[in-house]
Design a protein around this motif. Structure first.
Motif, PDB file in Angstrom:
ATOM      1  N   LYS A   5       0.912  -1.232  -0.010  1.00  0.00           N
ATOM      2  CA  LYS A   5       0.055  -0.096  -0.157  1.00  0.00           C
ATOM      3  C   LYS A   5       0.912   1.185   0.141  1.00  0.00           C
ATOM      4  CE  LYS A   5      -3.775   0.003   2.737  1.00  0.00           C
ATOM      5  NZ  LYS A   5      -4.413   0.138   3.876  1.00  0.00           N
ATOM      6  N   SER A   6       0.978   2.128  -0.977  1.00  0.00           N
ATOM      7  CA  SER A   6       1.757   3.150  -1.056  1.00  0.00           C
ATOM      8  C   SER A   6       1.120   4.354  -0.274  1.00  0.00           C
ATOM      9  CB  SER A   6       1.728   3.546  -2.758  1.00  0.00           C
ATOM     10  OG  SER A   6       2.687   4.410  -2.729  1.00  0.00           O
ATOM     11  N   VAL A   7       1.866   4.875   0.101  1.00  0.00           N
ATOM     12  CA  VAL A   7       1.404   6.063   1.189  1.00  0.00           C
ATOM     13  C   VAL A   7       2.169   7.266   0.533  1.00  0.00           C
ATOM     14  CG1 VAL A   7       1.869   7.172   3.446  1.00  0.00           C
ATOM     15  CG2 VAL A   7       1.680   4.854   3.237  1.00  0.00           C
ATOM     16  N   GLU A   8       1.239   8.210   0.435  1.00  0.00           N
ATOM     17  CA  GLU A   8       1.718   9.759  -0.121  1.00  0.00           C
ATOM     18  C   GLU A   8       0.563  10.704   0.388  1.00  0.00           C
ATOM     19  OE1 GLU A   8       2.385  11.386  -4.485  1.00  0.00           O
ATOM     20  OE2 GLU A   8       2.611   9.056  -4.340  1.00  0.00           O
ATOM     21  N   GLU A   9       0.997  10.491   1.620  1.00  0.00           N
ATOM     22  CA  GLU A   9       0.159  11.713   2.400  1.00  0.00           C
ATOM     23  C   GLU A   9       0.882  13.071   2.627  1.00  0.00           C
ATOM     24  OE1 GLU A   9      -3.321  11.893   5.451  1.00  0.00           O
ATOM     25  OE2 GLU A   9      -3.000  10.791   3.395  1.00  0.00           O
ATOM     26  N   LYS A  10       0.090  13.951   2.530  1.00  0.00           N
ATOM     27  CA  LYS A  10       0.663  15.333   2.514  1.00  0.00           C
ATOM     28  C   LYS A  10       0.980  15.610   4.069  1.00  0.00           C
ATOM     29  CE  LYS A  10       1.106  19.954   0.985  1.00  0.00           C
ATOM     30  NZ  LYS A  10       2.394  20.140   1.143  1.00  0.00           N
ATOM     31  N   ASP A  36       4.091   3.249  16.386  1.00  0.00           N
ATOM     32  CA  ASP A  36       3.748   2.069  15.957  1.00  0.00           C
ATOM     33  C   ASP A  36       2.588   2.175  14.915  1.00  0.00           C
ATOM     34  OD1 ASP A  36       3.630  -0.808  15.929  1.00  0.00           O
ATOM     35  OD2 ASP A  36       1.987  -0.862  17.727  1.00  0.00           O
ATOM     36  N   CYS A  37       2.890   2.696  13.783  1.00  0.00           N
ATOM     37  CA  CYS A  37       1.894   3.054  12.761  1.00  0.00           C
ATOM     38  C   CYS A  37       2.307   2.332  11.460  1.00  0.00           C
ATOM     39  CB  CYS A  37       1.617   4.456  12.450  1.00  0.00           C
ATOM     40  SG  CYS A  37       3.210   5.365  11.737  1.00  0.00           S
ATOM     41  N   ILE A  38       3.371   1.513  11.634  1.00  0.00           N
ATOM     42  CA  ILE A  38       3.879   0.590  10.314  1.00  0.00           C
ATOM     43  C   ILE A  38       3.329  -0.887  10.482  1.00  0.00           C
ATOM     44  CG2 ILE A  38       5.476   0.067   8.694  1.00  0.00           C
ATOM     45  CD1 ILE A  38       7.179   2.442   9.778  1.00  0.00           C
ATOM     46  N   ALA A  39       2.485  -1.448   9.562  1.00  0.00           N
ATOM     47  CA  ALA A  39       2.490  -2.964   9.992  1.00  0.00           C
ATOM     48  C   ALA A  39       2.997  -3.539   8.555  1.00  0.00           C
ATOM     49  CB  ALA A  39       0.987  -2.887   9.807  1.00  0.00           C
ATOM     50  N   LEU A  40       3.455  -4.718   9.104  1.00  0.00           N
ATOM     51  CA  LEU A  40       4.392  -5.535   7.944  1.00  0.00           C
ATOM     52  C   LEU A  40       3.672  -7.031   8.153  1.00  0.00           C
ATOM     53  CD1 LEU A  40       6.936  -4.682   6.509  1.00  0.00           C
ATOM     54  CD2 LEU A  40       8.200  -6.170   8.266  1.00  0.00           C
ATOM     55  N   GLY A  41       3.150  -7.168   6.769  1.00  0.00           N
ATOM     56  CA  GLY A  41       2.545  -8.456   6.517  1.00  0.00           C
ATOM     57  C   GLY A  41       3.527  -9.226   5.886  1.00  0.00           C
ATOM     58  N   LEU A  45       3.560  -3.977   3.377  1.00  0.00           N
ATOM     59  CA  LEU A  45       3.958  -2.930   4.127  1.00  0.00           C
ATOM     60  C   LEU A  45       3.059  -1.568   4.046  1.00  0.00           C
ATOM     61  CD1 LEU A  45       6.128  -1.302   5.861  1.00  0.00           C
ATOM     62  CD2 LEU A  45       7.126  -0.501   3.811  1.00  0.00           C
ATOM     63  N   ASP A  46       2.326  -1.470   5.320  1.00  0.00           N
ATOM     64  CA  ASP A  46       1.367  -0.336   5.222  1.00  0.00           C
ATOM     65  C   ASP A  46       1.812   0.673   6.454  1.00  0.00           C
ATOM     66  OD1 ASP A  46      -0.326  -1.542   3.595  1.00  0.00           O
ATOM     67  OD2 ASP A  46      -1.480  -2.754   5.042  1.00  0.00           O
ATOM     68  N   ILE A  47       1.758   1.932   6.012  1.00  0.00           N
ATOM     69  CA  ILE A  47       1.877   3.236   6.880  1.00  0.00           C
ATOM     70  C   ILE A  47       0.708   3.534   7.126  1.00  0.00           C
ATOM     71  CG2 ILE A  47       3.277   5.149   7.672  1.00  0.00           C
ATOM     72  CD1 ILE A  47       5.513   4.091   5.634  1.00  0.00           C
ATOM     73  N   GLU A  48       0.279   3.782   8.374  1.00  0.00           N
ATOM     74  CA  GLU A  48      -0.944   4.382   8.656  1.00  0.00           C
ATOM     75  C   GLU A  48      -0.634   5.886   8.992  1.00  0.00           C
ATOM     76  OE1 GLU A  48      -4.681   4.207  11.901  1.00  0.00           O
ATOM     77  OE2 GLU A  48      -3.441   2.333  11.459  1.00  0.00           O
ATOM     78  N   ALA A  49      -1.115   6.655   7.843  1.00  0.00           N
ATOM     79  CA  ALA A  49      -0.556   7.883   7.579  1.00  0.00           C
ATOM     80  C   ALA A  49      -1.138   9.072   8.570  1.00  0.00           C
ATOM     81  CB  ALA A  49      -0.676   8.703   6.231  1.00  0.00           C
ATOM     82  N   SER A  50      -2.221   8.680   9.236  1.00  0.00           N
ATOM     83  CA  SER A  50      -3.152   9.394   9.965  1.00  0.00           C
ATOM     84  C   SER A  50      -2.363   9.504  11.369  1.00  0.00           C
ATOM     85  CB  SER A  50      -4.709   9.306  10.168  1.00  0.00           C
ATOM     86  OG  SER A  50      -4.645   7.870  10.616  1.00  0.00           O
ATOM     87  N   VAL A  51      -1.722   8.326  11.723  1.00  0.00           N
ATOM     88  CA  VAL A  51      -0.919   8.348  12.961  1.00  0.00           C
ATOM     89  C   VAL A  51       0.075   8.903  12.998  1.00  0.00           C
ATOM     90  CG1 VAL A  51      -0.625   6.775  15.051  1.00  0.00           C
ATOM     91  CG2 VAL A  51      -2.427   6.322  13.442  1.00  0.00           C
ATOM     92  N   CYS A  52       1.003   8.705  11.826  1.00  0.00           N
ATOM     93  CA  CYS A  52       2.418   9.044  11.687  1.00  0.00           C
ATOM     94  C   CYS A  52       2.621  10.559  12.188  1.00  0.00           C
ATOM     95  CB  CYS A  52       2.805   8.976  10.130  1.00  0.00           C
ATOM     96  SG  CYS A  52       4.388   9.527   9.646  1.00  0.00           S
TER      97      CYS A  52
END
Lengths: 71, 393
Positions: A5-10, A36-41, A45-52
């Motif tokens: 999941k590509s993260v491209e959060e301003k 703890d906003c990165i989850a690896l399967g 690789l998912d980064i939860e941008a709202s928590v970052c």
């Protein structure tokens, strides 16, 4: 198929990007993420941008420099 | 019949050495044990340089040549300026084949009665009324399993620790970011561990060439997280390989990180124990983690059995695991952590100076101990620093 999941959060003055397809799923970024906003399967690789908090630890630690911050 | 039960006595997250020994020990004591491994194979990928002091292995597994690729009794330490210090060691150094080694440990766990499941990616954990619920994905389906006891053997990521509210976050100063190739090159020396130091090779860490026989070697490096910027670890490694082993075949490549940290104050809480890299128990100076992880797995498994005997899964019982590990390995771990901090402060010139002194010593006096003594004689202030740090523990 590998899916990242590509993260491209301003954020502030820049963008956090994950370069899809190059990840080795080693978990280095997870280990240094204070929010703890990165989850690896197995192959995600998912980064939860709202928590970052944009500390950029993951950008610095990634052995392959696949997580990038661009102003 | 479903593949999994919905309730176990103990769930181990992670099927590496620490997880497998913990599961083997607990299952051997009669606990209904489940091991969940994220990857599709036990032991793969090999995020490890695979060197280990062989004399400690038989406590955990019968030495079998099918999981030992090579034996070594020599070190070569190369300073930033290129001064090579040759050191002989008396004890047997083994270069493991982790693919086979980890699989054998998992088989031991299975034979003891544990159920091991690969491709089971744990995505969450919640604890309520003395029972933890683990959520995991297996071939696109979501499953929930419950147990009063959880062992987090999930490596440097240590997500179990985070979900449990334990502070396992690693500061950039205390993690080494690594990249490694398995190389073939005719110039690889088959009976010696080579280490390269300095800003050019591996700032705040070292570069290793650990031979696996047949002119193949694990060639990799780790740099301190706080020195990682500019070029990636892979770029550092590629420069070295181009210079030292031009035209080498790259038979495998892997990225990863190792903790170079203290063991956190709390590695247990109600219903949870962390073991191995997840508890930062690897050697903070060398990054070697296998033996300390095996010891942790054993102690945690024993503590799990004890907890069932007592019917008490609270931290009061589980912290005995952390105490047992600390009693056996904690002091050494602290000393190594302090040594690491000192050595990281050495400049390239300091390291060259130490190497110059060491090469002048006769062979039989050139030992790793002597190396540290020489290093500290050069900077007496740092010795006081170590002692003060140590007393603060």
């Amino acid at each position: 198929m590998t899916r990242i999941k590509s993260v491209e959060e301003k954020r502030g003055n820049g963008y956090l990007k994950v370069r899809s397809g190059l990840c080795d799923f080693c978990g280095s970024c997870v280990a240094v993420c204070p929010e703890d906003c990165i989850a690896l399967g197995e192959n995600t690789l998912d980064i939860e941008a709202s928590v970052c908090s944009l500390c950029l630890n993951c950008v610095k630690i990634c052995p392959l420099h696949i997580i990038i911050y661009e102003e | 019949m479903p593949l999994f039960s919905d309730k176990y006595d103990l769930i181990v997250v992670g099927g590496g050495p620490a997880g497998s020994i913990a599961a083997e020990t607990a299952a051997g004591g009669g606990l209904k044990t489940l091991v969940l491994e994220k990857d599709r194979d036990i032991g793969i990928p090999v995020r490890c340089a695979e060197a280990v002091a062989a004399k400690h292995l038989p406590q955990y597994i019968k030495i079998d040549h099918k999981f030992i690729d090579n034996w070594v009794h020599k070190f070569l330490l190369v300073s930033p300026g290129g001064i090579g210090v040759h050191i002989s060691i008396k004890e047997d150094g083994a270069i493991l084949n982790r693919k086979v080694f980890d699989l054998e440990l998992a088989k031991q766990a299975a034979r003891a009665g544990a159920q091991v499941i690969t491709r089971a990616n744990v995505t969450g954990m919640e604890r309520k009324d003395g029972l933890s619920t683990i959520k995991f994905q297996h071939y696109g389906k979501e499953y929930f399993v419950r147990a009063p006891l959880i062992i987090g053997a999930d490596g440097v990521e240590s997500r179990v620790g985070r979900w449990a509210g334990l502070n396992t976050n690693l500061p950039l100063t205390d993690i080494e970011t690594c990249f490694q190739y398995l190389l073939y090159h005719p110039d690889i020396v088959n009976d010696r561990l080579d280490f390269y130091f300095g800003e050019e090779a591996a700032p705040g860490g070292y570069l290793w060439v650990f031979p696996k026989g047949d002119n193949c070697a694990n060639v990799g490096l780790g740099i301190s997280g706080n020195k990682a910027s500019g070029q990636s670890v892979k770029e550092y490694l590629d420069k070295f390989v181009q210079k030292k082993f031009p035209g080498a075949s790259i038979l495998s490549s892997v990225a990863g990180s190792v903790p170079a940290h203290r063991v956190p104050k709390k590695i247990t809480c109600d219903g949870i124990m962390l073991v191995g890299d997840a508890a930062h128990q690897d050697n903070p100076l060398s990054g070697g983690g296998i033996l300390n992880a095996l010891a942790a797995g054993r102690f945690a498994g024993q503590t799990a059995i004890k907890a069932f005997d007592l019917g008490d899964f609270s931290n009061r019982t589980l912290e005995n695991y952390a105490k047992a590990w600390k009693k056996e390995l904690g002091m050494e771990h602290n000393v190594l952590y302090n040594l690491k901090r000192i050595i990281q402060k050495f400049s390239d010139d300091d390291l060259d100076g130490i190497a110059e002194k060491l090469v002048q010593l006769p062979d039989d006096q050139r030992t790793l101990q002597k190396m540290f003594i020489t290093a500290f004689a050069k900077q007496p202030a740092v010795v006081i620093d170590v002692i003060m740090n140590y007393l603060k523990e």
